[in-house]
Design a protein around this motif. Structure first.
Motif: not given
Length: 233
Positions: A150, A187, A189, A191, A200, A202
């Motif tokens: 993250q 934001t 993120h 993965t 991924t 968001e």
């Protein structure tokens, strides 16, 4: 008069006992062999929730955990005497973690706690705040199966109007000089790997960091965090 069967009875019993003992030994060894195949080689016990900080030795993994291909490295909260810069540094480090690193949530929380108010007055509360931003141990182990990582991108950072009102209403001496709040909108993120494919996601987040800078301290220090997605406006 003894029959041949009766005469050989003691020796027969001895042979029978020896045969049973041999069979038991074979069964035991076979059982151990099967157990070894099922469990694999023994591994060293390790408590993954150790007392924080950067591990001094190599990462230890258990079967099923991805083996790090690099030396695990924790993020850092860069020091700054500029309140806005420091608030952004805290936010970036707070959301930066990687379950495939071999580290645990306590390791990452120690990074943020290291820049807390050195007086210790808010340390317990800050520790609770930080823990709420990180996955629990069980959730972490689940995310580790997918090598989930993250990070945060900051879209907006500002002093909320509600903080100005709080300062006006504060009693004399209630707030240390240089205390300020910054609300961060950004934001998150994430993965990871699912069925050998990179995935991924968001998610918009917002929160407030409360910090104290000069003249109280030469460099800014972190006091508290708001609840995630419940910032001051």
């Amino acid at each position: 008069m003894k029959t041949p069967l009766a005469a050989s009875d003691p020796r027969s019993r001895h042979r029978l006992i020896a045969l049973i003992a041999a069979l038991v030994a074979i069964v035991v060894l076979a059982g151990i062999g099967v157990y070894g195949l099922l469990t694999g080689p023994p591994t060293s016990d390790r408590d993954p929730d150790h007392d924080g900080g950067t591990p001094s030795g190599p990462a230890v993994t258990t079967p099923g955990e991805p083996t790090p291909t690099w030396t695990p490295r924790l993020p850092e909260v860069e020091a700054s005497d500029d309140p806005e810069t420091f608030a952004g540094n805290v936010a970036t480090a707070l959301f930066a973690w990687d379950t495939a690193s071999g580290l645990m949530p306590l390791d990452y929380s120690s990074v943020v706690l290291a820049v807390g108010d050195p007086s210790g007055a808010e340390q317990a509360g800050l520790a609770s705040d930080v823990a709420a931003y990180l996955p629990s141990r069980d959730a972490w182990l689940e995310l580790r199966q997918y090598a989930t990582a993250q990070h945060l991108t900051i879209d907006n950072l500002f002093v909320p109007e509600a903080w100005g009102e709080a300062v006006e209403q504060a009693q004399p001496g209630q707030l240390a000089p240089g205390t300020v709040a910054y609300t961060i909108e950004g934001t998150r993120h994430r993965t990871g790997t699912w069925n050998d494919e990179q995935v991924t996601s968001e998610h918009a987040v917002a929160f407030t960091v409360f910090i104290v800078c000069g003249p109280t301290y030469d460099t800014c220090r972190l006091l508290r965090l708001s609840q995630l997605d419940n910032p001051l406006r």
